[in-house]
Enzyme design. Structure first.
Site, PDB file in Angstrom:
ATOM      1  N   TRP A  61     -22.023  10.515  12.580  1.00  0.00           N
ATOM      2  CA  TRP A  61     -20.953  10.872  11.668  1.00  0.00           C
ATOM      3  C   TRP A  61     -21.427  11.945  10.692  1.00  0.00           C
ATOM      4  O   TRP A  61     -22.542  11.887  10.179  1.00  0.00           O
ATOM      5  CB  TRP A  61     -20.482   9.647  10.878  1.00  0.00           C
ATOM      6  CG  TRP A  61     -19.619   8.738  11.691  1.00  0.00           C
ATOM      7  CD1 TRP A  61     -19.270   8.877  13.000  1.00  0.00           C
ATOM      8  CD2 TRP A  61     -19.002   7.531  11.237  1.00  0.00           C
ATOM      9  NE1 TRP A  61     -18.460   7.836  13.402  1.00  0.00           N
ATOM     10  CE2 TRP A  61     -18.289   6.996  12.340  1.00  0.00           C
ATOM     11  CE3 TRP A  61     -18.981   6.847  10.034  1.00  0.00           C
ATOM     12  CZ2 TRP A  61     -17.550   5.805  12.247  1.00  0.00           C
ATOM     13  CZ3 TRP A  61     -18.259   5.678   9.936  1.00  0.00           C
ATOM     14  CH2 TRP A  61     -17.545   5.157  11.055  1.00  0.00           C
TER      15      TRP A  61
ATOM     16  N   THR B  93       0.862  -1.175   0.000  1.00  0.00           N
ATOM     17  CA  THR B  93       0.000   0.000   0.000  1.00  0.00           C
ATOM     18  C   THR B  93       0.899   1.226   0.000  1.00  0.00           C
ATOM     19  O   THR B  93       2.016   1.174   0.510  1.00  0.00           O
ATOM     20  CB  THR B  93      -0.847   0.060   1.286  1.00  0.00           C
ATOM     21  OG1 THR B  93       0.041   0.190   2.395  1.00  0.00           O
ATOM     22  CG2 THR B  93      -1.660  -1.195   1.452  1.00  0.00           C
TER      23      THR B  93
ATOM     24  N   GLU C  33      -5.390  -3.994  -0.874  1.00  0.00           N
ATOM     25  CA  GLU C  33      -5.797  -5.107  -0.015  1.00  0.00           C
ATOM     26  C   GLU C  33      -6.962  -5.916  -0.584  1.00  0.00           C
ATOM     27  O   GLU C  33      -7.322  -6.950  -0.027  1.00  0.00           O
ATOM     28  CB  GLU C  33      -6.218  -4.560   1.365  1.00  0.00           C
ATOM     29  CG  GLU C  33      -5.083  -3.970   2.187  1.00  0.00           C
ATOM     30  CD  GLU C  33      -4.880  -2.476   1.927  1.00  0.00           C
ATOM     31  OE1 GLU C  33      -5.207  -2.015   0.817  1.00  0.00           O
ATOM     32  OE2 GLU C  33      -4.404  -1.785   2.832  1.00  0.00           O
TER      33      GLU C  33
ATOM     34  N   LYS D  98     -16.746  12.895  13.754  1.00  0.00           N
ATOM     35  CA  LYS D  98     -17.509  12.118  14.722  1.00  0.00           C
ATOM     36  C   LYS D  98     -18.104  13.076  15.737  1.00  0.00           C
ATOM     37  O   LYS D  98     -17.409  13.539  16.639  1.00  0.00           O
ATOM     38  CB  LYS D  98     -16.606  11.095  15.413  1.00  0.00           C
ATOM     39  CG  LYS D  98     -16.198   9.924  14.509  1.00  0.00           C
ATOM     40  CD  LYS D  98     -14.725   9.894  14.193  1.00  0.00           C
ATOM     41  CE  LYS D  98     -14.386   8.790  13.193  1.00  0.00           C
ATOM     42  NZ  LYS D  98     -13.112   9.056  12.494  1.00  0.00           N
TER      43      LYS D  98
END
Lengths: 556, 556
Positions: free
Chosen positions: B455, B191, B334, B450
Site C-alpha cells: 500500500w 453516517t 459507528e 494498492k
C-alpha cells in the site's frame, strides 16, 4: 427495538490486555527490605500469562477457585489479572482473620491451589492440615526448609512449588478466555462479620469492570499518577485500585508487608507518590510520624481513606500541613466496595464550613450506585439530609445475595436472605442522604437505639457526652424499656479527679440533643471495653448490662 | 460459577436520575441573541419528565422513534434524556445533510414525532411533505404565522405544538422505564456516507452508558468543569458529552446556532469555559479571531478536536499563545464515537519531539476499544507503529451491523455487510498502531494506492510533493496498472511562474519516500477539485483520469 451495537462482554481480560499494552511502561513498585523492586505493566502481563500456563498445568480449568495468601506486590497483581482472565475465580484470603475464620472461608470458597507469600508461608502452613481441598501450594519467594516441610506435610497437598521456578520458561502470552458471560464470577471476598460465619461475595467480571471504570471516572487517576496502595488486596478488591489502574495506567506502589509509618513515608518521598488508599489508622500513624520526621511529601495530593470515618482533625492537619486532601470513601465488601466518595461539590467554597461538612460526610454516592433511606417504620424517607434510617443501596457492583456452596444451615440461609430487601442491599448503616446524594452516617443499625418508634444515634450521643470536659470516654447502648421499647444507657469514663453527676451531664446535653433523646440511665465505669480493632465493644456492654454487671444510676 | 452481583441494566435513566440529583446545581447555559440563558441540571430533569408525559400523551409508547431537528441547547438535552429513559428511541436528525438525505434518514429511522427549534422550523417545513410518518411536530420557541402554517399544511401532520405550552403544568417527575434490556436501542444516528444512502446506527442504553463512563474516565471531567459543546448533538451523540456530563456534573455551555468565532470567544470569556469540543474548522476560526481580538480565555485548558486531523501548527499556536491543549480524538458515527484520544503518555517530555509525535497522532485507543491492523494481503499486521493496513475495531460501543428497516435493496444489504469483518468494524481508515495503542492514520482505505501487494499512502505522497517550494497543491490518486494493479498518479498545481518538470519532482522525492512509491505519472493542473467541505475530491480526479480529461506525463 434492538440496538446494532456489539454485545461485547465486560471482562477482566480486556483490562489486562489494555493495561499491559497501552500502559506497558507504567510501573509496579514492590517495597522490600532493600527498597524498591521494579517491574512494568508489560512485564506483569507476561508474568500473568506464565502464571496462567502454570495453573492450567496444575489442573485449573473452568471456574475453579485459586486462593492467594499474600501482601500487596507485583506477583499478587499478576494473580489478580491472570486467574479471572483464564476463566477461574480468584479468592484473596484475608490473612488477618482468626484462624478458624480463615479455615472456614478457604473451605467455603473451595480453593484448590493457593499462592502464598514466603513471609506468610509459616502461618499458612499451620492452617493447611484443615484445608483438605487444597492440593497445590505455590510459594512466592524463598522459604526455610522447616516451613517447606510443614507445607508438604498434609497428605492432601500433592505439590509445593516455587513461584519463580514454576513460571520460568513458560510462554509470555496466553490465549485468555473471552467467551465468558460477564456475569460469571471473577473473584470472591468474604465479609469479616462480627457475628456468625463470614459471608461470601462473588464479584462478576462485569461488576469488577464497571467498578474500575467508576473508580477512574470519580477519582480522576491518570497515567501520571503514582498510587500507594496500602489497603490490602485481600480487602474488597483493594478498593478497586488494581483493576482501575489497568484503565488509568497509574503506577502502583505496593508496600508488601512494610505498612509502618517510616517505610510509607520513605515510599511517598522516594517514589514521588501522588495519591494513596488506606484505613484511618494508617494515615493517622503516618501523620504523627511525618510531624516528627520531616519527609518531602509534596508530590502527594490525595489520600483516600475508608473502612471507618477519619477524624476531621486529621483531615484538616493533612490539608493544612502537607497540602494533602484526605478523601473519605464509604463502602463494604458487598459494594465492591466503592459506594461513595467525599469530594466537595464545586460550589462549596474551599475551607468554608459548608465545604468541610461535605468533606467530613461519607461522601456522594458515585454514579451507578442508587441509595435510599428506610426509616424506623420501614418506609422510605425523603433525601433531605435530616431524616435518618438504614441505608439501602443497589447497582451493578452491589451484591444481590451471598455465595452459597450448598452447605449452609437453614439459619444461615435465612440470616443471609435478611440482608436484602426487594433487590436492595441492607447496608446495616444508619444515616441520611441529601438531595444531591451525600451520605451522612450516624450509626450502625445494630447500635442505633429504637425508642418510641424513633431512632436515637448512639454515636451522636457519645460525641455530645464526650464534649464535656470531665468525660474521657462515653459509649451509649440501647437497653430494653417496657414503655419505649428501648432507651439509651450512657456508660461514661471520667477523667481522673473529676466528679460530675448524671444530673450535671444531663444538663450539659440539654442544648445539644433533643430532650427525649437524653439518657435517664447512666453508668460510670473504669474503661469502655474495646474490640480487637479498637472500636467500642457495644455487644460486650449490652451483655454486662444484661448480666447486672453495671451499676446504673437513674436521673430524670 | 455465577456471580452474586446485581444484574442491573445500564440505562440512560440511571444517568438522568444521577445527573439531575447529584449534580442538580450544575448549569446548562444556552447561548441566545441576548447572551446566556441559564437552567440547572435539576430543572432539565424536571423538563425531561414533563416532556416524557407530553410524548406519552401524543402516543409515544414502546420503542417508537422521536426525532429532533435542533441546535445544542437545554431543550435538546432534556430530549436526549427523556426519550431513551421513557423507553423510546431518539433520532437526532443531522440538519446539515442535503434535503434528499434528510428525507431518507427521517423516513428510514421512522420518527413519528419531531421536535424542531424555531430557527430551524422553516427549512424543516420544506421537508415535511415528504415525511408521511411524521404526525406530530413540536416547535421549540416562537415562529411566524407563515412557518406555522407551512408546518400544518401536510395532511399527515395531525398537530403542531409549542414546546413550552405542551410541557406547561405537567408533572415534574416521571416513572422512567427501568425494565428495559440494556441492549435495547436508546438512540440512533446516520453516517453521512459519501456514496449511497446514509447508514443507520442504533446505539444501545449499554453502549451509551459505557461510552459516557469511558469519556469521563479518559477526559477526567469533573463538576468544576464548564464545557463548551460546539460539536452538534446531531453528530454521533455530540461525542458523548451530554451523557458524560450526567456522570461528571460538568456545566454545559450550549452555543445553539451561535457557532461563529466572536460569540464562541465571548462564551469562553464570560462563562469561564474550561474545555470544549468541536471540529478543526471551528477552533481554527476561533484562533484567528482571538489573535486579532484579544479575549481572556485563561479559564480554558483543553479543547477536544475530531472529525478530521487538526494542523499541528494550530495545536502549537493554541498551546503557546493561550495555554490551551488541543486534544485530538478519532472516531466515527459507528464508534459512538470515541475510539481514541491523543493525550501524550506520562513518560513523554512535554514539548519534546516525542511528545508532539504522540499529540499529533490520532491518539491512544481508549480502554474498551480494541484495534487491529489488516494489511494489504488481508492478514493482521504487528502493532509496531510502522506496518500499515486498514484499521478494524471492536468493543461494547462499536457497531456490529447497520440498522435495517427491512426496506433496503440486496445491494445495500450486501454493502452494509461488507463493513464488518468477523465481529470487527472495518473503519475505512488506513494507518498503523503502536504497541501502546496509538493510532497513526495515513489515508482513507478508498484512497490508498494498492500497488504490487503493498500500500502507498496518497496522503504521505501528497505531503512529500507539497514540500517542494514550487508546488502549491498536490493530490495523488491510484490509477489502474496492468502489472502492479495500481500506480500513483500525482496531480500538481504549481505556484505562479514556477516550472519544475516531472523529473525534477521525482528527484526531489528520492530521499523522502521509498523508490517504488515514487509516481511515474504526473499531471499538472490548474486546481485540485474540492468537495463541499473543502477536502481534495479524489473521486472527481479519478473520474477525470478515466475520461481522459487529464494530460498525463510519464517520467521514469
Amino acid at each position: 427495538m434492538l440496538s446494532t451495537m456489539q454485545p461485547t462482554p465486560l471482562l477482566i481480560s480486556t483490562l489486562l490486555r489494555y493495561g499491559t499494552t497501552a500502559h506497558g511502561r507504567s510501573e509496579v513498585v514492590t517495597w522490600t527490605a532493600d527498597g524498591a523492586r521494579r517491574t512494568t505493566y508489560a512485564q506483569v502481563g507476561e508474568q500473568a500469562a506464565q502464571l496462567a500456563h502454570a495453573l492450567r498445568d496444575l489442573g485449573i480449568t473452568g471456574d475453579q477457585r485459586v486462593g492467594t495468601f499474600m501482601w500487596n506486590n507485583a506477583e499478587h497483581l499478576a494473580t489478580y489479572l491472570a486467574v479471572p482472565s483464564m476463566g477461574a475465580v480468584l479468592h484473596a484470603l484475608n490473612i488477618r482473620l482468626f484462624p478458624e475464620q480463615l479455615v472456614y472461608v478457604t473451605r467455603h470458597g473451595g480453593s484448590e491451589v493457593v499462592i502464598v507469600d514466603n513471609t506468610l508461608a509459616e502461618p499458612f502452613s499451620q492452617l493447611l492440615e484443615q484445608l483438605p481441598a487444597v492440593r497445590q501450594v505455590i510459594v512466592n519467594g524463598p522459604v526455610e526448609a522447616a516451613v517447606l516441610e510443614a507445607l508438604r506435610r498434609p497428605a492432601h497437598v500433592r505439590q509445593v512449588h516455587d513461584y519463580a521456578q514454576l513460571l520460568k520458561g513458560r510462554p509470555t502470552t496466553f490465549d485468555w478466555v473471552d467467551d465468558l458471560d460477564d456475569n460469571d464470577a471473577a473473584s470472591m471476598c468474604y465479609t469479616s462479620g462480627t457475628t456468625g460465619n463470614p459471608k461470601g461475595v462473588a464479584y462478576s467480571h462485569r461488576s469488577n469492570y464497571l467498578h474500575a471504570m467508576a473508580a477512574v471516572a470519580t477519582l480522576g487517576s491518570t497515567q501520571a499518577d503514582r498510587l500507594l496502595v496500602v489497603v490490602p488486596m485481600f480487602h474488597a478488591n483493594a478498593w478497586g485500585y488494581p483493576y482501575a489502574a489497568m484503565v488509568s495506567g497509574s503506577t502502583l506502589v505496593m508496600p508488601d508487608r512494610f505498612l509502618q509509618p517510616e517505610p510509607l513515608a520513605t515510599m511517598i518521598e522516594t517514589e514521588k507518590v501522588t495519591g494513596g488508599a488506606g484505613v484511618p489508622t494508617i494515615w493517622n500513624g503516618l501523620l504523627q510520624y511525618l510531624d516528627q520526621n520531616p519527609h518531602d511529601v509534596s508530590s502527594c495530593r490525595m489520600l483516600m481513606v475508608g473502612g471507618s470515618a477519619p477524624a476531621p482533625s486529621m483531615m484538616r492537619a493533612y490539608q493544612e500541613r502537607y497540602g494533602i486532601e484526605i478523601i473519605q470513601g464509604w463502602g463494604m465488601t458487598e459494594t465492591s466496595p466503592i459506594g461513595s466518595l467525599a469530594f466537595a461539590p464545586a460550589a462549596a467554597e474551599p475551607g468554608s464550613d459548608d465545604y468541610w461538612s461535605y468533606r467530613t460526610s461519607q461522601g456522594r454516592l458515585v454514579c451507578g450506585v442508587e441509595g435510599r433511606v428506610i426509616g424506623p417504620d420501614g418506609t422510605e424517607q425523603p433525601r433531605d439530609g435530616q431524616r435518618v434510617g438504614e441505608i439501602e443501596v443497589r447497582g451493578p457492583w452491589i451484591t444481590a445475595s451471598y455465595y452459597s456452596n450448598g452447605e449452609e444451615s437453614e439459619a444461615e440461609i435465612s440470616a443471609m436472605a435478611e440482608k436484602f430487601d426487594d433487590g436492595w442491599l441492607r447496608t446495616g448503616d444508619v444515616g441520611s442522604l441529601t438531595e444531591d446524594g451525600f451520605l451522612h452516617l450516624t450509626d450502625r443499625a445494630k447500635d442505633v437505639i429504637k425508642s418510641g418508634g424513633e431512632w436515637i444515634s448512639s454515636v451522636d450521643l457519645e460525641n455530645a457526652i464526650m464534649g464535656h470536659p470531665d468525660v474521657l470516654e462515653a459509649s451509649v447502648v440501647g437497653i430494653p424499656d417496657p414503655k419505649w421499647d428501648e432507651r439509651p444507657l450512657a456508660t461514661v469514663v471520667l477523667r481522673a479527679g473529676a466528679s460530675p453527676t448524671a444530673g450535671d451531664l444531663r444538663e450539659f446535653l440539654a442544648d445539644k440533643v433533643a430532650r427525649w433523646q437524653i439518657p435517664e440511665q447512666w453508668a460510670f465505669i473504669d474503661e469502655v471495653p474495646k474490640t480487637s480493632v479498637g472500636k467500642f465493644d457495644k455487644k460486650r456492654l449490652r451483655q454486662r448490662y444484661a448480666e447486672g454487671d453495671l451499676s446504673v444510676l437513674r436521673a430524670d
